[in-house]
Scaffold this motif. Sequence first.
Motif, PDB file in Angstrom:
ATOM      1  N   VAL A  61       0.844  -1.209   0.000  1.00  0.00           N
ATOM      2  CA  VAL A  61       0.000   0.000   0.000  1.00  0.00           C
ATOM      3  C   VAL A  61       0.873   1.251   0.000  1.00  0.00           C
ATOM      4  N   TYR A  62       1.897   1.262   0.839  1.00  0.00           N
ATOM      5  CA  TYR A  62       2.770   2.429   0.941  1.00  0.00           C
ATOM      6  C   TYR A  62       3.556   2.655  -0.352  1.00  0.00           C
ATOM      7  N   LEU A  63       4.162   1.581  -0.866  1.00  0.00           N
ATOM      8  CA  LEU A  63       4.965   1.693  -2.086  1.00  0.00           C
ATOM      9  C   LEU A  63       4.090   2.050  -3.284  1.00  0.00           C
ATOM     10  N   GLY A  64       2.879   1.481  -3.339  1.00  0.00           N
ATOM     11  CA  GLY A  64       1.963   1.791  -4.432  1.00  0.00           C
ATOM     12  C   GLY A  64       1.581   3.256  -4.453  1.00  0.00           C
ATOM     13  N   ALA A  65       1.288   3.804  -3.280  1.00  0.00           N
ATOM     14  CA  ALA A  65       0.912   5.223  -3.190  1.00  0.00           C
ATOM     15  C   ALA A  65       2.086   6.114  -3.573  1.00  0.00           C
ATOM     16  N   GLN A  66       3.288   5.745  -3.124  1.00  0.00           N
ATOM     17  CA  GLN A  66       4.468   6.547  -3.421  1.00  0.00           C
ATOM     18  C   GLN A  66       4.799   6.534  -4.914  1.00  0.00           C
ATOM     19  N   LEU A  67       4.802   5.333  -5.500  1.00  0.00           N
ATOM     20  CA  LEU A  67       5.165   5.215  -6.913  1.00  0.00           C
ATOM     21  C   LEU A  67       4.113   5.846  -7.828  1.00  0.00           C
ATOM     22  N   SER A  68       2.831   5.706  -7.490  1.00  0.00           N
ATOM     23  CA  SER A  68       1.792   6.293  -8.342  1.00  0.00           C
ATOM     24  C   SER A  68       1.902   7.814  -8.358  1.00  0.00           C
ATOM     25  N   THR A  69       2.247   8.417  -7.227  1.00  0.00           N
ATOM     26  CA  THR A  69       2.444   9.869  -7.174  1.00  0.00           C
ATOM     27  C   THR A  69       3.631  10.277  -8.035  1.00  0.00           C
ATOM     28  N   ARG A  70       4.707   9.515  -7.955  1.00  0.00           N
ATOM     29  CA  ARG A  70       5.897   9.820  -8.756  1.00  0.00           C
ATOM     30  C   ARG A  70       5.608   9.676 -10.250  1.00  0.00           C
ATOM     31  N   LEU A  71       4.828   8.667 -10.627  1.00  0.00           N
ATOM     32  CA  LEU A  71       4.500   8.472 -12.043  1.00  0.00           C
ATOM     33  C   LEU A  71       3.650   9.618 -12.584  1.00  0.00           C
ATOM     34  N   LEU A  72       2.701  10.080 -11.786  1.00  0.00           N
ATOM     35  CA  LEU A  72       1.859  11.196 -12.227  1.00  0.00           C
ATOM     36  C   LEU A  72       2.711  12.447 -12.481  1.00  0.00           C
ATOM     37  N   ASN A  73       3.694  12.693 -11.634  1.00  0.00           N
ATOM     38  CA  ASN A  73       4.583  13.837 -11.832  1.00  0.00           C
ATOM     39  C   ASN A  73       5.479  13.634 -13.050  1.00  0.00           C
ATOM     40  N   MET A  74       5.941  12.408 -13.265  1.00  0.00           N
ATOM     41  CA  MET A  74       6.762  12.112 -14.439  1.00  0.00           C
ATOM     42  C   MET A  74       5.992  12.322 -15.729  1.00  0.00           C
ATOM     43  N   GLU A  75       4.707  11.914 -15.721  1.00  0.00           N
ATOM     44  CA  GLU A  75       3.883  12.072 -16.920  1.00  0.00           C
ATOM     45  C   GLU A  75       3.703  13.546 -17.277  1.00  0.00           C
ATOM     46  N   LYS A  76       3.524  14.390 -16.274  1.00  0.00           N
ATOM     47  CA  LYS A  76       3.367  15.831 -16.521  1.00  0.00           C
ATOM     48  C   LYS A  76       4.625  16.404 -17.160  1.00  0.00           C
ATOM     49  N   ARG A  77       5.778  15.986 -16.658  1.00  0.00           N
ATOM     50  CA  ARG A  77       7.042  16.479 -17.228  1.00  0.00           C
ATOM     51  C   ARG A  77       7.256  15.951 -18.645  1.00  0.00           C
ATOM     52  N   ALA A  78       6.813  14.716 -18.893  1.00  0.00           N
ATOM     53  CA  ALA A  78       6.995  14.124 -20.227  1.00  0.00           C
ATOM     54  C   ALA A  78       6.070  14.760 -21.252  1.00  0.00           C
ATOM     55  N   TRP A  79       4.904  15.236 -20.829  1.00  0.00           N
ATOM     56  CA  TRP A  79       3.921  15.799 -21.764  1.00  0.00           C
ATOM     57  C   TRP A  79       4.379  17.150 -22.320  1.00  0.00           C
ATOM     58  N   ASN A  80       5.029  17.957 -21.500  1.00  0.00           N
ATOM     59  CA  ASN A  80       5.394  19.325 -21.908  1.00  0.00           C
ATOM     60  C   ASN A  80       6.199  19.381 -23.208  1.00  0.00           C
ATOM     61  N   PRO A  81       7.232  18.552 -23.392  1.00  0.00           N
ATOM     62  CA  PRO A  81       7.997  18.637 -24.648  1.00  0.00           C
ATOM     63  C   PRO A  81       7.451  17.732 -25.755  1.00  0.00           C
ATOM     64  N   TYR A  82       6.341  17.040 -25.492  1.00  0.00           N
ATOM     65  CA  TYR A  82       5.829  16.052 -26.451  1.00  0.00           C
ATOM     66  C   TYR A  82       5.406  16.720 -27.754  1.00  0.00           C
ATOM     67  N   GLN A  83       5.800  16.133 -28.890  1.00  0.00           N
ATOM     68  CA  GLN A  83       5.508  16.711 -30.199  1.00  0.00           C
ATOM     69  C   GLN A  83       4.686  15.768 -31.080  1.00  0.00           C
ATOM     70  N   GLY A  84       4.215  14.664 -30.521  1.00  0.00           N
ATOM     71  CA  GLY A  84       3.510  13.662 -31.312  1.00  0.00           C
ATOM     72  C   GLY A  84       2.047  13.990 -31.555  1.00  0.00           C
ATOM     73  N   GLN A  85       1.296  13.007 -32.068  1.00  0.00           N
ATOM     74  CA  GLN A  85      -0.093  13.222 -32.474  1.00  0.00           C
ATOM     75  C   GLN A  85      -1.115  12.886 -31.383  1.00  0.00           C
ATOM     76  N   ASP A  86      -0.692  12.226 -30.328  1.00  0.00           N
ATOM     77  CA  ASP A  86      -1.637  11.855 -29.273  1.00  0.00           C
ATOM     78  C   ASP A  86      -2.211  13.083 -28.578  1.00  0.00           C
ATOM     79  N   LYS A  87      -3.509  13.011 -28.281  1.00  0.00           N
ATOM     80  CA  LYS A  87      -4.110  14.041 -27.444  1.00  0.00           C
ATOM     81  C   LYS A  87      -3.659  13.809 -26.005  1.00  0.00           C
ATOM     82  N   LYS A  88      -3.874  14.817 -25.157  1.00  0.00           N
ATOM     83  CA  LYS A  88      -3.332  14.766 -23.811  1.00  0.00           C
ATOM     84  C   LYS A  88      -3.814  13.542 -23.026  1.00  0.00           C
ATOM     85  N   GLY A  89      -5.117  13.235 -23.120  1.00  0.00           N
ATOM     86  CA  GLY A  89      -5.660  12.094 -22.381  1.00  0.00           C
ATOM     87  C   GLY A  89      -5.090  10.774 -22.859  1.00  0.00           C
TER      88      GLY A  89
END
Length: 222
Positions: free
Chosen positions: A115-143
């Motif tokens: 439970v603890y590791l899952g909560a920690q890693l999911s928070t880190r992944l959400l932050n990583m996704e935000k950073r990865a989206w900013n420079p993204y130049q592909g065709q996918d929509k944000k969702g």
Amino acid sequence: MEKIIEKIKKLLALQEDAEKLGSLEEAANAAGKAQDLLLKHNLGMAEVEGHKVQEVFKETFSSSDIGWNKRQGQWMMVLFNGIAKYNFCQIVLTNTGRDIKIHVMGEPQNIEVVVYLGAQLSTRLLNMEKRAWNPYQGQDKKGTFRRGYLMGASMGIISKLREQREAASRASASVTALVLVQSEKVALFVEQEFPSLGKSRASKTKSSAIYQGYRDGKAMDI
């Protein structure tokens, strides 16, 4: 048992602080120590357990408790399931119509770590996704990008956990024996708790971001 959990939490907190400061070597060292500590604790308990078999318990929480909803796709469920598998637990999902109930089954100290590791890693992944989206130049929509990236990152983490377990098993026959005993014990408990359990269908994610997420997830220190 509480001392073990506190040590693991402190190591994971040290890992997170080190990453924020850019000290990747220190972060990796702390993450590795946390995983080793949990594995050694389980091995130690198994060796001492000649007099008594540790009980398996079930802890249940709602998907909303961890900030997950259906629009995000199944990435968080995949993540928790993988973390549970490689930390001597098993997860079963039940749909109440309003939300999803997540049942984590295993020994108490392992459940708490999942439970603890899952909560920690999911928070880190959400932050990583935000950073990865900013420079993204592909065709996918944000969702679409978000669902693909997070699913890929979850799969990358699980791949890394699997490699760590395989390496530990090659290094010690005791690890292989422990995994078999724990898996059988938890599986029996799950069968008793959910006698009519069916298999869930895996969702398909059509996004190029899944490959980027996989690379980033596998590169994480856990």
